[in-house]
Design a protein around this motif. Structure first.
Motif, PDB file in Angstrom:
ATOM      1  N   PHE A 140      78.957  36.071   2.719  1.00 47.34           N
ATOM      2  CA  PHE A 140      78.371  35.245   3.765  1.00 47.34           C
ATOM      3  C   PHE A 140      79.221  35.205   5.029  1.00 47.34           C
ATOM      4  CE2 PHE A 140      77.788  31.175   5.933  1.00 47.34           C
ATOM      5  CZ  PHE A 140      76.435  31.201   6.170  1.00 47.34           C
ATOM      6  N   PHE A 141      80.518  34.905   4.874  1.00 46.72           N
ATOM      7  CA  PHE A 141      81.365  34.759   6.054  1.00 46.72           C
ATOM      8  C   PHE A 141      81.788  36.140   6.557  1.00 46.72           C
ATOM      9  CE2 PHE A 141      82.022  30.581   4.003  1.00 46.72           C
ATOM     10  CZ  PHE A 141      81.651  29.775   5.067  1.00 46.72           C
ATOM     11  N   ARG A 142      81.154  36.569   7.622  1.00 43.14           N
ATOM     12  CA  ARG A 142      81.420  37.909   8.164  1.00 43.14           C
ATOM     13  C   ARG A 142      82.711  37.944   8.968  1.00 43.14           C
ATOM     14  NH1 ARG A 142      76.853  41.007   7.031  1.00 43.14           N
ATOM     15  NH2 ARG A 142      75.758  39.810   5.431  1.00 43.14           N
ATOM     16  N   GLU A 143      83.185  36.800   9.420  1.00 40.15           N
ATOM     17  CA  GLU A 143      84.437  36.740  10.154  1.00 40.15           C
ATOM     18  C   GLU A 143      85.570  36.369   9.192  1.00 40.15           C
ATOM     19  OE1 GLU A 143      84.791  37.571  13.256  1.00 40.15           O
ATOM     20  OE2 GLU A 143      82.647  37.925  13.547  1.00 40.15           O
ATOM     21  N   ARG A 180      72.895  32.138  -0.191  1.00 42.26           N
ATOM     22  CA  ARG A 180      72.301  33.402  -0.638  1.00 42.26           C
ATOM     23  C   ARG A 180      71.084  33.768   0.209  1.00 42.26           C
ATOM     24  NH1 ARG A 180      72.689  30.963  -5.755  1.00 42.26           N
ATOM     25  NH2 ARG A 180      74.512  31.629  -6.948  1.00 42.26           N
ATOM     26  N   GLN A 181      70.268  32.763   0.508  1.00 44.45           N
ATOM     27  CA  GLN A 181      69.096  33.010   1.350  1.00 44.45           C
ATOM     28  C   GLN A 181      69.507  33.495   2.735  1.00 44.45           C
ATOM     29  OE1 GLN A 181      67.000  29.281   1.299  1.00 44.45           O
ATOM     30  NE2 GLN A 181      66.381  29.470  -0.850  1.00 44.45           N
ATOM     31  N   GLU A 182      70.590  32.912   3.265  1.00 47.22           N
ATOM     32  CA  GLU A 182      71.079  33.336   4.579  1.00 47.22           C
ATOM     33  C   GLU A 182      71.633  34.749   4.518  1.00 47.22           C
ATOM     34  OE1 GLU A 182      71.860  32.816   8.693  1.00 47.22           O
ATOM     35  OE2 GLU A 182      70.542  31.833   7.228  1.00 47.22           O
ATOM     36  N   ILE A 183      72.271  35.103   3.410  1.00 41.54           N
ATOM     37  CA  ILE A 183      72.780  36.467   3.240  1.00 41.54           C
ATOM     38  C   ILE A 183      71.631  37.466   3.288  1.00 41.54           C
ATOM     39  CG2 ILE A 183      73.848  38.061   1.581  1.00 41.54           C
ATOM     40  CD1 ILE A 183      75.560  35.663   0.660  1.00 41.54           C
ATOM     41  N   LEU A 232      70.416  37.824   6.840  1.00 41.52           N
ATOM     42  CA  LEU A 232      71.333  38.646   7.626  1.00 41.52           C
ATOM     43  C   LEU A 232      71.170  40.116   7.288  1.00 41.52           C
ATOM     44  CD1 LEU A 232      74.555  36.435   7.404  1.00 41.52           C
ATOM     45  CD2 LEU A 232      73.178  36.855   9.445  1.00 41.52           C
ATOM     46  N   ARG A 233      70.968  40.417   6.012  1.00 40.82           N
ATOM     47  CA  ARG A 233      70.779  41.809   5.614  1.00 40.82           C
ATOM     48  C   ARG A 233      69.498  42.391   6.211  1.00 40.82           C
ATOM     49  NH1 ARG A 233      72.608  41.240  -0.747  1.00 40.82           N
ATOM     50  NH2 ARG A 233      74.849  41.580  -0.392  1.00 40.82           N
ATOM     51  N   GLU A 234      68.429  41.594   6.196  1.00 41.05           N
ATOM     52  CA  GLU A 234      67.174  42.068   6.785  1.00 41.05           C
ATOM     53  C   GLU A 234      67.332  42.309   8.280  1.00 41.05           C
ATOM     54  OE1 GLU A 234      64.268  39.156   5.828  1.00 41.05           O
ATOM     55  OE2 GLU A 234      64.228  39.655   3.677  1.00 41.05           O
ATOM     56  N   GLU A 235      68.062  41.433   8.962  1.00 44.47           N
ATOM     57  CA  GLU A 235      68.306  41.621  10.388  1.00 44.47           C
ATOM     58  C   GLU A 235      69.095  42.899  10.652  1.00 44.47           C
ATOM     59  OE1 GLU A 235      70.184  38.266  12.107  1.00 44.47           O
ATOM     60  OE2 GLU A 235      68.392  36.998  12.052  1.00 44.47           O
ATOM     61  N   ARG A 236      70.080  43.170   9.818  1.00 46.63           N
ATOM     62  CA  ARG A 236      70.891  44.369  10.002  1.00 46.63           C
ATOM     63  C   ARG A 236      70.055  45.623   9.771  1.00 46.63           C
ATOM     64  NH1 ARG A 236      76.372  43.939   6.727  1.00 46.63           N
ATOM     65  NH2 ARG A 236      76.768  45.856   7.906  1.00 46.63           N
ATOM     66  N   VAL A 237      69.148  45.581   8.795  1.00 47.54           N
ATOM     67  CA  VAL A 237      68.262  46.731   8.560  1.00 47.54           C
ATOM     68  C   VAL A 237      67.400  46.995   9.789  1.00 47.54           C
ATOM     69  CG1 VAL A 237      66.284  47.523   7.212  1.00 47.54           C
ATOM     70  CG2 VAL A 237      68.233  46.486   6.046  1.00 47.54           C
ATOM     71  N   LYS A 238      66.864  45.919  10.376  1.00 52.80           N
ATOM     72  CA  LYS A 238      66.036  46.075  11.576  1.00 52.80           C
ATOM     73  C   LYS A 238      66.860  46.610  12.746  1.00 52.80           C
ATOM     74  CE  LYS A 238      62.805  42.375  10.350  1.00 52.80           C
ATOM     75  NZ  LYS A 238      62.268  41.030  10.711  1.00 52.80           N
TER      76      LYS A 238
END
Length: 239
Positions: free
Chosen positions: A91-94, A208-211, A214-220
């Motif tokens: 979750f924490f990308r930073e 988990r839902q936020e993860i 974020l994954r769907e956004e990265r795919v787009k």
């Protein structure tokens, strides 16, 4: 003949190494002679420093559970949720929020209390206080910790929890062993209606839902970059 010479050369080197003279040791040396069976020795560290590379044995074994200390003075230990670690690493990308969580886990006391000011956090992490404030706000927004008062925070037991702590005393104060049952702290947190619901009833499912989001956004985003590169390539071919 050449093959035989090549194959026997390593054996010759090994024979020469075995024949090399060993250092002479005094008769009263605690490790005894090099060609004698090893005996348990005392002051192992001193012997090891004198003869680096020599394998030695201890003259006694550790007592079972010695790590935890005697029953009346057990050492403190932390219980951390493995699931929590798996989720926050995704979750924490930073890096800073993760570093701050680890710092707070390391500094928590019995019952999960953390006595750290933001200035101390910034000093240990070697970052500006404003950065610590931002990372702390993000961590607190997910109910991982909450602020009790200035310089004191509370870990949510489902994530990380210190069950016990032995506090050494001074000449005028008796040493104290503090033990806190997890369910007691959880009950206190859940009964405090002044705390946000996410603190009183923490949920990794939201993270988990936020993860997944974020994954769907990265795919787009990756698909969009591929499309832009393809369009630029087509324009270049037309020119």
């Amino acid at each position: 003949m050449e093959n035989r010479l090549v194959s026997t050369e390593p054996q010759r080197r090994r024979t020469s190494a075995r024949a090399a003279p060993q250092p002479k040791l005094p008769l009263n040396d605690p490790a005894d002679a090099w060609d004698s069976p090893l005996r348990p020795v005392k002051d192992l560290d001193d012997v090891a420093r004198q003869y680096p590379g020599r394998k030695l044995t201890l003259d006694s074994e550790r007592r079972p559970l010695e790590f935890y200390g005697p029953p009346d003075q057990p050492n403190a230990f932390s219980m951390d949720s493995l699931e929590f670690f798996l989720v926050i690493t995704q979750f924490f990308r930073e890096a800073l929020p993760l570093r701050l969580i680890l710092l707070m886990i390391a500094c928590q006391r019995a019952g999960g209390r953390i006595h750290l000011t933001q200035e101390e956090m910034a000093h240990v992490l070697d970052v500006a206080r404003t950065k610590v404030n931002e990372a702390l706000g993000e961590i607190m927004s997910h109910g991982i910790v909450f602020r009790v008062k200035r310089g004191v925070y509370q870990f949510n037991p489902p994530y990380s929890y210190r069950v016990a702590e032995f506090i050494p005393g001074t000449e005028t104060i008796e040493p104290e062993y503090v033990r806190v049952d997890q369910h007691v702290t959880i009950t206190k947190i859940r009964s405090d209606e002044s705390l946000p619901d996410l603190v009183r009833f923490p949920s990794l499912e939201r993270m988990r839902q936020e993860i997944e989001r974020l994954r769907e956004e990265r795919v787009k985003m990756r698909a969009e970059r591929r499309r832009e590169r393809a369009e630029q390539k087509e324009k270049g071919a037309e020119q």
